[in-house]
Design a protein around this motif. Structure first.
Motif, PDB file in Angstrom:
ATOM      1  N   PRO A 135       0.605  -1.181  -0.139  1.00 49.57           N
ATOM      2  CA  PRO A 135      -0.009   0.091   0.059  1.00 49.57           C
ATOM      3  C   PRO A 135       0.874   1.255  -0.015  1.00 49.57           C
ATOM      4  O   PRO A 135       1.935   1.444   0.746  1.00 49.57           O
ATOM      5  CB  PRO A 135      -0.831  -0.078   1.411  1.00 49.57           C
ATOM      6  N   GLY A 136       0.385   2.205  -0.622  1.00 52.75           N
ATOM      7  CA  GLY A 136       1.395   3.331  -0.929  1.00 52.75           C
ATOM      8  C   GLY A 136       2.503   3.224  -2.058  1.00 52.75           C
ATOM      9  O   GLY A 136       3.082   4.235  -2.338  1.00 52.75           O
ATOM     10  N   GLY A 137       2.804   2.115  -2.450  1.00 52.53           N
ATOM     11  CA  GLY A 137       3.609   1.807  -3.596  1.00 52.53           C
ATOM     12  C   GLY A 137       3.151   1.986  -4.962  1.00 52.53           C
ATOM     13  O   GLY A 137       2.002   2.645  -5.116  1.00 52.53           O
ATOM     14  N   ILE A 138       3.789   1.799  -5.940  1.00 50.92           N
ATOM     15  CA  ILE A 138       3.472   1.923  -7.301  1.00 50.92           C
ATOM     16  C   ILE A 138       3.725   0.870  -8.325  1.00 50.92           C
ATOM     17  O   ILE A 138       4.708   0.055  -8.252  1.00 50.92           O
ATOM     18  CB  ILE A 138       4.194   3.105  -7.998  1.00 50.92           C
ATOM     19  N   VAL A 139       2.778   0.590  -9.071  1.00 51.28           N
ATOM     20  CA  VAL A 139       3.107  -0.260 -10.271  1.00 51.28           C
ATOM     21  C   VAL A 139       3.283   0.758 -11.605  1.00 51.28           C
ATOM     22  O   VAL A 139       2.548   1.486 -11.929  1.00 51.28           O
ATOM     23  CB  VAL A 139       2.044  -1.095 -10.541  1.00 51.28           C
ATOM     24  N   ALA A 140       4.427   0.274 -12.371  1.00 49.33           N
ATOM     25  CA  ALA A 140       4.721   1.343 -13.194  1.00 49.33           C
ATOM     26  C   ALA A 140       4.986   0.203 -14.658  1.00 49.33           C
ATOM     27  O   ALA A 140       5.614  -0.690 -14.664  1.00 49.33           O
ATOM     28  CB  ALA A 140       6.230   1.909 -13.158  1.00 49.33           C
ATOM     29  N   VAL A 141       4.241   0.503 -15.536  1.00 47.49           N
ATOM     30  CA  VAL A 141       4.185  -0.050 -16.721  1.00 47.49           C
ATOM     31  C   VAL A 141       4.233   0.642 -18.141  1.00 47.49           C
ATOM     32  O   VAL A 141       3.868   1.739 -18.129  1.00 47.49           O
ATOM     33  CB  VAL A 141       3.154  -1.206 -17.089  1.00 47.49           C
ATOM     34  N   ARG A 142       4.945  -0.012 -19.082  1.00 52.03           N
ATOM     35  CA  ARG A 142       5.148   0.912 -20.284  1.00 52.03           C
ATOM     36  C   ARG A 142       5.185  -0.109 -21.528  1.00 52.03           C
ATOM     37  O   ARG A 142       5.953  -1.114 -21.643  1.00 52.03           O
ATOM     38  CB  ARG A 142       6.520   1.545 -20.310  1.00 52.03           C
ATOM     39  N   ASP A 143       4.411   0.178 -22.534  1.00 57.65           N
ATOM     40  CA  ASP A 143       4.374  -0.814 -23.846  1.00 57.65           C
ATOM     41  C   ASP A 143       4.105  -0.162 -24.903  1.00 57.65           C
ATOM     42  O   ASP A 143       3.454   1.027 -25.045  1.00 57.65           O
ATOM     43  CB  ASP A 143       3.279  -1.688 -23.535  1.00 57.65           C
ATOM     44  N   SER A 144       4.706  -0.519 -26.059  1.00 55.38           N
ATOM     45  CA  SER A 144       4.768   0.126 -27.247  1.00 55.38           C
ATOM     46  C   SER A 144       3.554  -0.170 -27.844  1.00 55.38           C
ATOM     47  O   SER A 144       2.789  -0.807 -27.380  1.00 55.38           O
ATOM     48  CB  SER A 144       5.914  -0.304 -28.341  1.00 55.38           C
ATOM     49  N   ASP A 145       3.300   0.553 -29.205  1.00 54.82           N
ATOM     50  CA  ASP A 145       2.002   0.189 -29.900  1.00 54.82           C
ATOM     51  C   ASP A 145       2.413   0.560 -31.198  1.00 54.82           C
ATOM     52  O   ASP A 145       2.756   1.042 -32.037  1.00 54.82           O
ATOM     53  CB  ASP A 145       0.982   1.548 -29.658  1.00 54.82           C
ATOM     54  N   TYR A 146       2.408  -0.973 -31.899  1.00 54.76           N
ATOM     55  CA  TYR A 146       2.760  -1.108 -33.217  1.00 54.76           C
ATOM     56  C   TYR A 146       1.781  -0.531 -34.384  1.00 54.76           C
ATOM     57  O   TYR A 146       2.227  -0.037 -35.350  1.00 54.76           O
ATOM     58  CB  TYR A 146       2.815  -2.549 -33.398  1.00 54.76           C
ATOM     59  N   ALA A 147       0.467  -0.217 -34.363  1.00 57.48           N
ATOM     60  CA  ALA A 147      -0.311   0.313 -35.036  1.00 57.48           C
ATOM     61  C   ALA A 147       0.030   1.709 -35.183  1.00 57.48           C
ATOM     62  O   ALA A 147      -0.439   2.453 -36.144  1.00 57.48           O
ATOM     63  CB  ALA A 147      -1.790  -0.108 -34.788  1.00 57.48           C
ATOM     64  N   ALA A 148       0.326   2.389 -34.146  1.00 56.15           N
ATOM     65  CA  ALA A 148       0.694   3.751 -34.094  1.00 56.15           C
ATOM     66  C   ALA A 148       2.240   4.002 -34.427  1.00 56.15           C
ATOM     67  O   ALA A 148       2.564   5.222 -34.631  1.00 56.15           O
ATOM     68  CB  ALA A 148       0.483   4.275 -32.712  1.00 56.15           C
ATOM     69  N   MET A 149       3.143   3.151 -34.808  1.00 53.40           N
ATOM     70  CA  MET A 149       4.484   3.264 -35.304  1.00 53.40           C
ATOM     71  C   MET A 149       4.334   4.063 -36.595  1.00 53.40           C
ATOM     72  O   MET A 149       3.483   4.111 -37.503  1.00 53.40           O
ATOM     73  CB  MET A 149       5.391   2.041 -35.584  1.00 53.40           C
ATOM     74  N   ALA A 150       5.284   4.918 -36.818  1.00 54.88           N
ATOM     75  CA  ALA A 150       5.291   5.718 -38.118  1.00 54.88           C
ATOM     76  C   ALA A 150       6.636   5.762 -38.643  1.00 54.88           C
ATOM     77  O   ALA A 150       7.529   5.825 -37.836  1.00 54.88           O
ATOM     78  CB  ALA A 150       4.520   7.078 -37.780  1.00 54.88           C
ATOM     79  N   TRP A 151       6.714   6.155 -39.890  1.00 53.94           N
ATOM     80  CA  TRP A 151       8.104   6.325 -40.414  1.00 53.94           C
ATOM     81  C   TRP A 151       8.278   6.803 -41.699  1.00 53.94           C
ATOM     82  O   TRP A 151       6.898   7.327 -42.264  1.00 53.94           O
ATOM     83  CB  TRP A 151       8.878   4.727 -40.683  1.00 53.94           C
ATOM     84  N   TYR A 152       9.332   7.370 -42.292  1.00 51.38           N
ATOM     85  CA  TYR A 152       9.460   8.253 -43.538  1.00 51.38           C
ATOM     86  C   TYR A 152      10.703   7.838 -43.866  1.00 51.38           C
ATOM     87  O   TYR A 152      11.732   7.716 -43.088  1.00 51.38           O
ATOM     88  CB  TYR A 152       9.428   9.626 -43.374  1.00 51.38           C
TER      89      TYR A 152
END
Length: 268
Positions: A135-152
């Motif tokens: 209690p009082g701690g944190i869960v931290a998550v990060r994930d990419s999103d392939y459909a939103a990837m963009a390039w030129y």
């Protein structure tokens, strides 16, 4: 396939680890760094080759980091990184994020980078991460999103790569567009105090050849390549053409690639 069963789409081929070893807390967990403090106990879920793990361990020392992954071989590599940096405050164990072998309220911070896109039941995974966080701690998550990837520029074959990867990942039980779903998953897991943000990697200039090269190699030589062929999603010659598209993109002097990520800090 059962909901909690998923195949890790990337595997641990050298072309995959080439990317994973580049990751640091600064370029892959900046949204979390300001929440870390010396003395905290951290669980790093899906630690891979351990470069982010080692950074977290340095930031919370003399606190301890427990790093978990599904295979012993990759954990041995992570342990080597910690040893090379002289870090004595890291321990390693195999684990299934759907059923973590830790007591309730064991950690101040539970962290997972690029994990939830690969698991069969991301909501259950988040429930488990919440359970082992005090209690009082944190869960931290990060994930990419392939459909939103963009390039030129729009080199022929790159869109085919994007569509194929998403198809293969979903057939393996994962969700390649996880970044946009993190907030929904966290709410379903019972979190109510959530800070959502977004971050990105951008590959251009000198590092474009590195990025294109590792994806070209991954497309033809990694576990992903085998899964694509064995699953009937692509023929070997199609993968070769996609790899050539990656290399052609990397040779463009103005080449630019964006990898967007969803990020969450969830207060327990």
């Amino acid at each position: 396939m059962p909901k909690e069963t998923a195949t890790y789409t990337h595997g641990h081929h050298e072309s995959v680890l080439r990317s994973h070893r580049w990751r640091t807390a600064a370029n892959s967990a900046a949204y979390l760094i300001g929440r870390l403090a010396p003395g905290q106990r951290v669980l790093d879920v899906g630690c891979g080759p351990g470069t982010i793990t080692a950074d977290l361990a340095a930031l919370v020392a003399p606190g301890r980091v427990t790093a978990v992954d599904t295979g012993r071989e990759i954990l041995d590599q992570a342990a080597d990184v910690a040893a090379e940096r002289g870090l004595g405050n890291v321990e390693f164990a195999t684990a299934d994020v759907h059923a973590l072998d830790f007591a309730d309220d064991s950690f101040d911070v539970v962290h997972a980078h690029q994990v939830l896109q690969h698991v069969g039941d991301p909501v259950q995974a988040l429930r488990e991460m919440r359970r082992v966080c005090r209690p009082g701690g944190i869960v931290a998550v990060r994930d990419s999103d392939y459909a939103a990837m963009a390039w030129y520029p729009d080199v022929a074959g790159m869109t085919e790569w994007q569509e194929l990867y998403r198809r293969v990942a979903r057939a393996n039980g994962g969700e390649p567009d996880a970044g946009r779903r993190l907030l929904s998953w966290a709410r379903q897991a019972g979190f109510t105090r959530i800070t959502p943000t977004a971050g990105a990697w951008c590959f251009a200039g000198e590092d474009r050849a590195w990025w294109s090269g590792l994806w070209a190699d991954r497309t033809t030589a990694s576990v992903y390549a085998k899964l694509a062929v064995d699953g009937g999603h692509a023929r070997p010659e199609q993968l070769t053409a996609i790899a050539e598209a990656w290399r052609a993109w990397g040779e463009e002097p103005d080449a630019w690639f964006l990898v967007p990520h969803g990020e969450l800090i969830c207060q327990v």
